[in-house]
Scaffold this motif. Structure first.
Motif, PDB file in Angstrom:
ATOM      1  N   LYS A  16       0.899  -1.278  -0.054  1.00  0.00           N
ATOM      2  CA  LYS A  16      -0.172  -0.006   0.190  1.00  0.00           C
ATOM      3  C   LYS A  16       0.847   1.393  -0.004  1.00  0.00           C
ATOM      4  N   ASN A  23      -4.824  -2.480   7.591  1.00  0.00           N
ATOM      5  CA  ASN A  23      -6.330  -2.499   7.552  1.00  0.00           C
ATOM      6  C   ASN A  23      -6.478  -4.060   7.953  1.00  0.00           C
ATOM      7  N   ASP A  26      -8.384  -6.573   5.603  1.00  0.00           N
ATOM      8  CA  ASP A  26      -7.709  -6.866   4.613  1.00  0.00           C
ATOM      9  C   ASP A  26      -6.673  -8.252   5.013  1.00  0.00           C
ATOM     10  N   PRO A  54     -14.098  -2.711  10.423  1.00  0.00           N
ATOM     11  CA  PRO A  54     -13.054  -2.081   9.316  1.00  0.00           C
ATOM     12  C   PRO A  54     -12.180  -1.172  10.370  1.00  0.00           C
ATOM     13  N   ILE A  56      -8.169   0.238  11.025  1.00  0.00           N
ATOM     14  CA  ILE A  56      -6.699   0.404  10.557  1.00  0.00           C
ATOM     15  C   ILE A  56      -5.978   0.607  11.847  1.00  0.00           C
TER      16      ILE A  56
END
Length: 167
Positions: A16, A23, A26, A54, A56
């Motif tokens: 990324k 994340n 992911d 979700p 981070i």
């Protein structure tokens, strides 16, 4: 498998071109796929299901979390489904006011209470206990109707946020 877990974190970061965080959805989806590939699992025999908020997270939070989840997934695959038994391994991670709620469960044969209370000395359990302290986590293990490990993690950090901003 533990090395693969660490490798996935680094791949996620560098792919990324964003070195601030990982994340979680992911990363954990990729970790599950990696575990399936490592153990050459047939998706029709053992499958993974997940409900992952979700988020981070900071790398320093994801590394111990990823290693713990990797260990729990591996234990489920190795022990919960003997004799080609079919089953499901479930991961749930949600943020609450108290902290990060992690649950890894399977619908396999379960684990006797004695087994997890007397299983000191295994590298995987020692590793989980070490990271449990680092993450300031409470751990509950239930072994009826499959195995369920629940952790309430209090010491974690979202990417880019100062620690005092996190539960």
């Amino acid at each position: 498998a533990r090395v693969e877990s660490m490798s996935l974190i680094h791949q996620t970061l560098y792919r990324k071109e964003n070195l601030t965080g990982v994340n979680l959805q992911d990363y954990l989806n990729r970790l599950c796929q990696s575990v399936m590939n490592t153990y050459q699992l047939n998706k029709d025999r053992i499958r993974f299901e997940s409900k992952i908020e979700p988020l981070i997270l900071d790398v320093d939070s994801v590394i111990p979390l990823g290693l713990i989840i990797n260990e729990l997934l591996t234990n489920s695959i190795k022990h919960a489904f003997p004799h080609q038994k079919e089953g499901i391994v479930y991961i749930d991670i949600q943020e609450s006011n108290e902290g990060l709620q992690l649950q890894v469960a399977d619908n396999g044969i379960g684990i006797p209470v004695k087994a997890h209370k007397n299983s000191r000395g295994t590298f995987g359990l020692e590793m989980i206990n070490t990271f449990k302290r680092k993450l300031k986590a409470d751990v509950t293990i239930m072994g009826e109707e499959g195995t369920r490990v629940m952790m309430l993690i209090r010491n974690y950090q979202k990417a880019g946020m100062p620690p005092e901003m996190v539960a």
